[in-house]
Design a protein around this motif. Structure first.
Motif, PDB file in Angstrom:
ATOM      1  N   UNK A  67      12.873  18.518  18.198  1.00  0.00           N
ATOM      2  CA  UNK A  67      11.886  18.099  19.845  1.00  0.00           C
ATOM      3  C   UNK A  67      12.058  16.524  20.266  1.00  0.00           C
ATOM      4  N   UNK A  68      12.154  16.003  19.136  1.00  0.00           N
ATOM      5  CA  UNK A  68      12.490  14.570  18.740  1.00  0.00           C
ATOM      6  C   UNK A  68      14.162  14.255  19.538  1.00  0.00           C
ATOM      7  N   UNK A  69      14.577  14.773  18.441  1.00  0.00           N
ATOM      8  CA  UNK A  69      16.408  14.800  19.253  1.00  0.00           C
ATOM      9  C   UNK A  69      16.496  15.274  20.389  1.00  0.00           C
ATOM     10  N   UNK A  70      15.747  16.535  20.701  1.00  0.00           N
ATOM     11  CA  UNK A  70      16.737  16.444  22.220  1.00  0.00           C
ATOM     12  C   UNK A  70      15.587  14.974  23.211  1.00  0.00           C
ATOM     13  N   UNK A  71      14.306  15.248  22.678  1.00  0.00           N
ATOM     14  CA  UNK A  71      14.060  14.333  24.053  1.00  0.00           C
ATOM     15  C   UNK A  71      14.612  12.689  24.125  1.00  0.00           C
ATOM     16  N   UNK A  72      15.081  12.503  22.615  1.00  0.00           N
ATOM     17  CA  UNK A  72      15.684  10.723  22.951  1.00  0.00           C
ATOM     18  C   UNK A  72      17.085  10.844  23.025  1.00  0.00           C
ATOM     19  N   UNK A  73      17.382  12.566  23.800  1.00  0.00           N
ATOM     20  CA  UNK A  73      18.979  12.695  24.339  1.00  0.00           C
ATOM     21  C   UNK A  73      19.877  13.496  24.072  1.00  0.00           C
ATOM     22  N   UNK A  74      19.447  13.524  22.457  1.00  0.00           N
ATOM     23  CA  UNK A  74      20.716  13.809  21.790  1.00  0.00           C
ATOM     24  C   UNK A  74      20.967  15.281  22.292  1.00  0.00           C
ATOM     25  N   UNK A  75      22.331  15.851  21.654  1.00  0.00           N
ATOM     26  CA  UNK A  75      22.020  17.656  21.303  1.00  0.00           C
ATOM     27  C   UNK A  75      22.014  17.535  19.663  1.00  0.00           C
ATOM     28  N   UNK A  76      21.681  18.954  19.644  1.00  0.00           N
ATOM     29  CA  UNK A  76      20.479  18.587  18.047  1.00  0.00           C
ATOM     30  C   UNK A  76      21.211  20.319  17.878  1.00  0.00           C
TER      31      UNK A  76
END
Ligand SMILES: NC(=O)c1ccc[n+]([C@@H]2O[C@H](COP(=O)([O-])OP(=O)(O)OC[C@H]3O[C@@H](n4cnc5c(N)ncnc54)[C@H](OP(=O)(O)O)[C@@H]3O)[C@@H](O)[C@H]2O)c1
Ligand SMILES: *[C@@H]1O[C@H](CO)[C@@H](O)[C@H](O)[C@H]1NC(C)=O
Ligand SMILES: *[C@@H]1O[C@H](CO)[C@@H](O)[C@H](O)[C@H]1NC(C)=O
Ligand SMILES: *[C@@H]1O[C@H](CO)[C@@H](O)[C@H](O)[C@H]1NC(C)=O
Ligand SMILES: *[C@@H]1O[C@H](CO)[C@@H](O)[C@H](O)[C@H]1NC(C)=O
Ligand SMILES: *[C@@H]1O[C@H](CO)[C@@H](O)[C@H](O)[C@H]1NC(C)=O
Length: 339
Positions: A264-273
């Motif tokens: 969720x942190x990865x997505x929220x910082x705008x990266x695609x996980x």
């Protein structure tokens, strides 16, 4: 197509790859899919496990797969893409990658065609140069660097694949700032995305921000940090991120699993996980991360828990210097001044 897939598809496309989930309005209908914020990773998924993982992922509502010729399983992935219950090709995103032994321009088209034939699909959404390093072909599995084929030679051949409608987009992976800059200065069709290692233990926030400013989507590989078993001996002092007190506490506060919190942190910082799993429960669990959000304060706290630990670095094995000017656990982040 499954009804459930349609619903989650609508929910997923409301997110954008280049902005935080809560800032971005739902996009108007576009002719092409943009990259979904979460996908299924496929490295180390063996044979039938890879087919099964794709099947579970579609059933759970994933519409994005991260494949590569080098994973040696594209024919097994293809079994699930050509199955009668597979969703229609236009409704999901597939990334694959050009291996180092096929960098010579005359080999690039053949390599993509092999990938497409293995995957049983007519086109890719995204084709990445897997590494910024050319190997000589036909060395019996040994990695021998090809000194005569440049990144730009290979990039030009990849541009032709877009022109031939064999892939919608092209991009790079594991590039240093300087290598990326070289492509950006010379491209006719420019990189849609850069896939590289980034996770809570290797945040590279400046580098991520730089891509976002330049409209290059960041695809975060190994988004679960050191859970990939091939990384286990790299830093013996770093324990499994699932046992990390900071993350356990944060996940508990959010009433989610540690894996969900990290993704969720990865997505929220705008990266695609692109988390990899071959287990249906985990594949479902990981997708649950799309509904978790952090406050600004929590995001700031996470920044302070970086370890600058790079787990995937074949520089020594290949005799090349990769990730110059980026964090490798020993150097400071210095690239920003140069660009
Ligand atoms: N471009 C590149 O050079 C490059 C390099 C590395 C990776 N990648 C891509 O990125 C993808 C993801 O990275 P990765 O495979 O290195 O690592 P990862 O996705 O961060 O972690 C995968 C590991 O975590 C386990 N796992 C997954 N979900 C879990 C959960 N909810 N709870 C506990 N354990 C969980 C998996 O085990 P099980 O499978 O046993 O469940 C697997 O061992 C790759 O598969 C590949 O597609 C690209
Ligand atoms: C790849 O496949 C396309 C479409 O079938 C074809 O036009 C092209 O000639 C092929 N390229 C190579 C190098 O085989
Ligand atoms: C690629 O697709 C476009 C749009 O459908 C079409 O106009 C063009 O002729 C195609 N090019 C090739 C080489 O097939
Ligand atoms: C990025 O995209 C935005 C919106 O389309 C545009 O305004 C901006 O100029 C682009 N930036 C770069 C560096 O291309
Ligand atoms: C926490 O999550 C579980 C499983 O999703 C759910 O059953 C439970 O009601 C949640 N608890 C709270 C306090 O939200
Ligand atoms: C996320 O939340 C929405 C709205 O509550 C729900 O419909 C959806 O199923 C959830 N998605 C996942 C993957 O849990």
């Amino acid at each position: 197509m499954h009804m459930r897939l349609v619903t989650v598809l609508a929910a997923l496309t409301a997110f954008s790859a280049t902005g935080s989930a809560d800032q971005v309005p739902i996009e108007p209908a576009k002719k092409d899919l943009s990259i979904p914020p979460i996908g299924l990773g496929l490295w180390n998924s063996k044979d039938k496990d890879a087919s099964k993982a794709v099947e579970y992922a579609f059933k759970a509502g994933y519409i994005h797969l991260d494949s590569a010729a080098a994973y040696g399983n594209e024919d097994y992935v293809g079994e699930s893409l050509s199955a009668s219950k597979a969703p229609s090709r236009k409704s999901y995103w597939v990334t694959s990658k050009l291996w180092n032994t096929a960098h010579q321009p005359k080999l690039v088209g053949e390599a993509l065609n092999k990938t497409l034939s293995d995957l049983s699909i007519p086109y890719l959404d995204l084709y990445l140069m897997h590494w910024p390093v050319a190997f000589l072909p036909d060395q019996g599995g040994r990695s021998v660097v090809d000194q005569d084929t440049t990144i730009l030679d290979t990039w030009r051949a990849m541009e032709d694949l877009v022109r031939a409608n064999l892939t919608k987009h092209i991009g790079v992976s594991n590039f240093s700032p300087r290598q990326l800059d070289e492509v950006l200065k010379n491209c006719d069709i420019c990189p849609y995305a850069h896939e590289f290692e980034t996770h809570p233990y290797l945040q590279q926030q400046d580098f991520v921000d730089w891509h976002q400013k330049n409209n290059i989507t960041v695809i975060a590989y190994s988004p679960l940090a050191n859970l990939n078993p091939t990384y286990k001996d790299k830093y013996p002092d770093i324990g499994s991120i699932l046992d990390d007190h900071f993350w356990k506490k944060l996940a508990k506060k959010k009433n989610v699993t540690v894996a969900q919190a990290i993704l969720a942190w990865g997505i929220q910082r705008g990266t695609v996980v692109i988390p990899k799993s071959v287990h249906e429960v985990r594949i479902i669990e990981n997708l649950g991360s799309v509904n978790v959000t952090f406050s600004k304060k929590e995001m700031k706290k996470i920044l302070a828990h970086d370890k600058r630990a790079r787990f995937n670095n074949p520089s020594e094995d290949w005799g090349v210097k990769l990730f110059e000017e980026l964090d490798d656990g020993t150097t400071r982040l210095m690239w920003a001044q140069d660009l």
